[in-house]
Motif scaffolding. Structure first.
Motif, mmCIF file in Angstrom:
data_model
loop_
_atom_site.group_PDB
_atom_site.id
_atom_site.type_symbol
_atom_site.label_atom_id
_atom_site.label_comp_id
_atom_site.label_asym_id
_atom_site.label_seq_id
_atom_site.Cartn_x
_atom_site.Cartn_y
_atom_site.Cartn_z
ATOM 1 N N GLN A 112 3.330 6.557 -5.383
ATOM 2 C CA GLN A 112 3.194 6.852 -6.801
ATOM 3 C C GLN A 112 2.121 7.899 -7.080
ATOM 4 N N ARG A 113 1.321 8.216 -6.085
ATOM 5 C CA ARG A 113 0.234 9.169 -6.281
ATOM 6 C C ARG A 113 0.750 10.601 -6.201
ATOM 7 N N ARG A 114 0.078 11.471 -6.916
ATOM 8 C CA ARG A 114 0.499 12.876 -6.977
ATOM 9 C C ARG A 114 0.498 13.519 -5.598
ATOM 10 N N GLU A 115 -0.480 13.158 -4.746
ATOM 11 C CA GLU A 115 -0.595 13.792 -3.434
ATOM 12 C C GLU A 115 0.614 13.549 -2.536
ATOM 13 N N PHE A 116 1.343 12.458 -2.805
ATOM 14 C CA PHE A 116 2.451 12.087 -1.927
ATOM 15 C C PHE A 116 3.829 12.292 -2.573
ATOM 16 N N ARG A 117 3.857 12.991 -3.701
ATOM 17 C CA ARG A 117 5.144 13.175 -4.368
ATOM 18 C C ARG A 117 6.108 14.021 -3.544
ATOM 19 N N ASP A 118 5.561 14.939 -2.771
ATOM 20 C CA ASP A 118 6.412 15.823 -1.969
ATOM 21 C C ASP A 118 6.423 15.442 -0.493
ATOM 22 N N THR A 119 5.787 14.329 -0.152
ATOM 23 C CA THR A 119 5.701 13.907 1.247
ATOM 24 C C THR A 119 6.201 12.478 1.388
ATOM 25 N N LYS A 120 7.124 12.277 2.321
ATOM 26 C CA LYS A 120 7.656 10.944 2.572
ATOM 27 C C LYS A 120 6.675 10.173 3.443
ATOM 28 N N VAL A 121 5.973 9.228 2.836
ATOM 29 C CA VAL A 121 5.085 8.359 3.602
ATOM 30 C C VAL A 121 5.792 7.022 3.782
ATOM 31 N N LYS A 131 -0.039 17.643 17.439
ATOM 32 C CA LYS A 131 -1.254 17.989 18.168
ATOM 33 C C LYS A 131 -2.496 17.598 17.351
ATOM 34 N N GLU A 132 -3.475 17.015 18.054
ATOM 35 C CA GLU A 132 -4.746 16.605 17.448
ATOM 36 C C GLU A 132 -4.525 15.747 16.202
ATOM 37 N N ALA A 133 -3.709 14.722 16.382
ATOM 38 C CA ALA A 133 -3.379 13.833 15.267
ATOM 39 C C ALA A 133 -4.598 13.088 14.753
ATOM 40 N N GLN A 134 -5.608 12.907 15.602
ATOM 41 C CA GLN A 134 -6.797 12.151 15.195
ATOM 42 C C GLN A 134 -7.572 12.843 14.074
ATOM 43 N N ASN A 135 -7.338 14.137 13.870
ATOM 44 C CA ASN A 135 -8.052 14.887 12.837
ATOM 45 C C ASN A 135 -7.273 15.015 11.532
ATOM 46 N N LYS A 136 -6.088 14.423 11.463
ATOM 47 C CA LYS A 136 -5.228 14.608 10.297
ATOM 48 C C LYS A 136 -5.273 13.386 9.382
ATOM 49 N N ALA A 137 -5.410 13.650 8.083
ATOM 50 C CA ALA A 137 -5.319 12.585 7.091
ATOM 51 C C ALA A 137 -3.857 12.166 6.946
ATOM 52 N N LEU A 138 -3.618 11.109 6.183
ATOM 53 C CA LEU A 138 -2.273 10.534 6.110
ATOM 54 C C LEU A 138 -1.241 11.520 5.570
ATOM 55 N N GLU A 139 -1.570 12.250 4.499
ATOM 56 C CA GLU A 139 -0.575 13.138 3.905
ATOM 57 C C GLU A 139 -0.138 14.252 4.854
ATOM 58 N N PRO A 140 -1.059 15.043 5.456
ATOM 59 C CA PRO A 140 -0.604 16.080 6.390
ATOM 60 C C PRO A 140 0.026 15.508 7.653
ATOM 61 N N LEU A 188 0.835 -1.208 0.000
ATOM 62 C CA LEU A 188 0.000 0.000 0.000
ATOM 63 C C LEU A 188 0.866 1.254 0.000
ATOM 64 N N ILE A 189 1.911 1.266 0.815
ATOM 65 C CA ILE A 189 2.807 2.426 0.881
ATOM 66 C C ILE A 189 3.466 2.676 -0.472
ATOM 67 N N ASP A 190 3.881 1.611 -1.147
ATOM 68 C CA ASP A 190 4.485 1.760 -2.481
ATOM 69 C C ASP A 190 3.497 2.389 -3.459
ATOM 70 N N LYS A 191 2.232 1.983 -3.386
ATOM 71 C CA LYS A 191 1.209 2.550 -4.272
ATOM 72 C C LYS A 191 0.962 4.028 -3.954
ATOM 73 N N LEU A 192 0.938 4.345 -2.646
ATOM 74 C CA LEU A 192 0.693 5.737 -2.249
ATOM 75 C C LEU A 192 1.812 6.650 -2.733
ATOM 76 N N THR A 211 6.189 4.077 9.456
ATOM 77 C CA THR A 211 5.956 4.808 10.707
ATOM 78 C C THR A 211 4.749 5.728 10.590
ATOM 79 N N SER A 212 4.650 6.487 9.493
ATOM 80 C CA SER A 212 3.523 7.412 9.347
ATOM 81 C C SER A 212 2.207 6.667 9.193
ATOM 82 N N LEU A 213 2.213 5.519 8.489
ATOM 83 C CA LEU A 213 0.994 4.717 8.394
ATOM 84 C C LEU A 213 0.580 4.191 9.768
ATOM 85 N N SER A 214 1.557 3.732 10.564
ATOM 86 C CA SER A 214 1.261 3.257 11.924
ATOM 87 C C SER A 214 0.726 4.389 12.790
#
Length: 431
Positions: free
Chosen positions: A247-256, A311-320, A241-245, A259-262
């Motif tokens: 490749q997406r445009r939303e994650f080109r500038d963000t290292k996912v 702070k307030e990590a529960q409100n953040k999507a994976l990319e931010p 899943l991480i490898d697929k993410l 650890t971040s998925l966990s």
């Protein structure tokens, strides 16, 4: 003659003392408003203290290397104007100052909050501020800004210099001595630890940060009854899943990454298991369940272990969430985290896998009820679809305060994280 004494302010949440690294002023010198008067080290940062008063220095109440408690006297000023200021200098502020989380606070009578002053503010702008705030730095090696600049200008990594000043302070003469060595120009950034010779013992002064970390760990280990559970899971599908993410445009500038998925899974699942996002309040005989998930991420730095907080990590999507985690980790390693970024955590994650470790028993940060350790992701022979296969696996270790969390809750929480890491398609079921 009117004398005013500047007392050490509260420089951050829970900080009760600071060590004077070096003075920027001396007795008899005239000091202007907002002029940097000293560098002090707290348990979390190296801080440059600006003067809240203008006047002539009458007395320095602490020596370099001395630990000063919050509220104790640092400097006494004569507030009579110096001859060069006789034409109408800015009057020194009056009124008692109220300690705040960072900064000295506005005079009590004003009721106004002080404006923040950026680290790179021009001197002219600083002179206009009547309520200065400390400027926070984290340095690999303790030294003054002019010495650090001198070292940079000559291609010397300041961490490679052995300081001969008080308690290891790096002085200009130390950099100059390194420059005079033949090998200095060719290899300026070699190890900051001098080579041991002849089996001699070395004595290393305990820094304020290391001392505070040790005190917190001892307090946690001997106050909260720790229990730890382990679970090894097949995370092959999560890695896919991480490898697929990536490749997406939303994650080109963000290292996912893993650890971040966990972190995303943990911050969401804690909403279903609020006991793990709680604190045991001994004084009031209560358990405080936090309304937000402020997720701490342990970072190994040259100054010791740091735990910056999202702070307030529960409100953040994976990319931010991934972007903020990457930023905090980078700031931690470079030494530029602020006390505010290191405070307020409600649950923490530590990734020991980056050091090639399979598992460990993490100690709870004080005031928290749970911490999750991620072991290294590595291939293992594993039963998959009824056959033996080589799969990517990871061992999870959850430590928790058994006063607040029962084994059933902890087991269900850990099993939920493991189930989603094994099959990300189960996320909607568990979260």
């Amino acid at each position: 003659m009117t004398a005013q004494t500047f007392n050490l302010p509260d420089l951050g949440e829970g900080l009760t003392e600071s060590e004077v690294l070096n003075w920027k002023i001396k007795v008899g010198e005239h000091v202007s408003l907002n002029q940097i008067i000293a560098e002090v080290e707290t348990a979390k940062a190296v801080v440059e203290l600006p003067s809240p008063f203008a006047g002539i220095v009458q007395k320095l109440h602490a020596d370099e290397g001395q630990v000063v408690p919050v509220g104790a006297a640092l400097v006494t000023f004569d507030n009579d104007k110096a001859p060069e200021d006789a034409g109408g200098d800015t009057p020194a502020p009056t009124g008692e100052r109220t300690p705040t989380l960072v900064g000295y606070g506005a005079p009590a009578a004003s009721g106004k909050r002080p404006a923040r002053r950026g680290r790179s503010a021009a001197p002219a702008a600083a002179e206009q501020s009547a309520t200065p705030e400390p400027v926070v730095h984290h340095e690999v090696a303790r030294s003054t800004p002019p010495v650090r600049k001198f070292a940079r200008d000559h291609g010397i990594e300041i961490s490679s210099v052995v300081g001969t000043g008080p308690h290891g302070l790096v002085l200009r003469r130390d950099v100059e001595a390194l420059l005079r060595q033949p090998a200095a120009a060719a290899a300026p950034a070699q190890s900051s630890v001098p080579a041991a010779s002849g089996g001699q013992d070395r004595r290393i002064k305990i820094s304020a940060m290391r001392r505070a970390t040790a005190k917190a760990m001892v307090q946690s280990a001997f106050t909260a009854p720790h229990a730890t559970e382990f679970l090894t899971v097949d995370v092959t599908k999560s890695l896919e899943l991480i490898d697929k993410l990536r490749q997406r445009r939303e994650f080109r500038d963000t290292k996912v990454n893993f650890t971040s998925l966990s972190a995303l899974l943990v911050s969401r699942l804690l909403l279903k298991f609020p006991a793990l996002n709680s604190r045991w309040d001994e004084v009031n005989d209560e358990i405080i369940q936090f309304g937000a998930v402020n997720l701490g991420m342990a970072v190994a730095s040259d100054r010791g272990l740091l735990v910056p907080v999202v702070k307030e990590a529960q409100n953040k999507a994976l990319e931010p969430l991934a972007a903020e985690l990457n930023q905090l980790v980078a700031l931690g390693r470079s030494g530029d985290l602020t006390p505010a970024q290191l405070s307020g955590g409600t649950f923490s994650i530590t990734n020991v896998g980056v050091f090639g470790v399979d598992a460990g028993t993490p100690i709870l940060p004080p005031g928290q009820t749970g911490i999750l350790a991620l072991g290294q992701v590595k291939p293992r022979p594993w039963e998959y679809q009824g056959e033996l296969a080589l799969r990517s696996t990871c061992t999870l270790a959850l430590s928790f305060d058994h006063r607040v969390v029962d084994g059933k809750e902890a087991s269900e929480f850990l099993a939920g994280i493991g189930a989603v890491l094994e099959d990300p398609g189960m996320m909607n079921f568990f979260i």
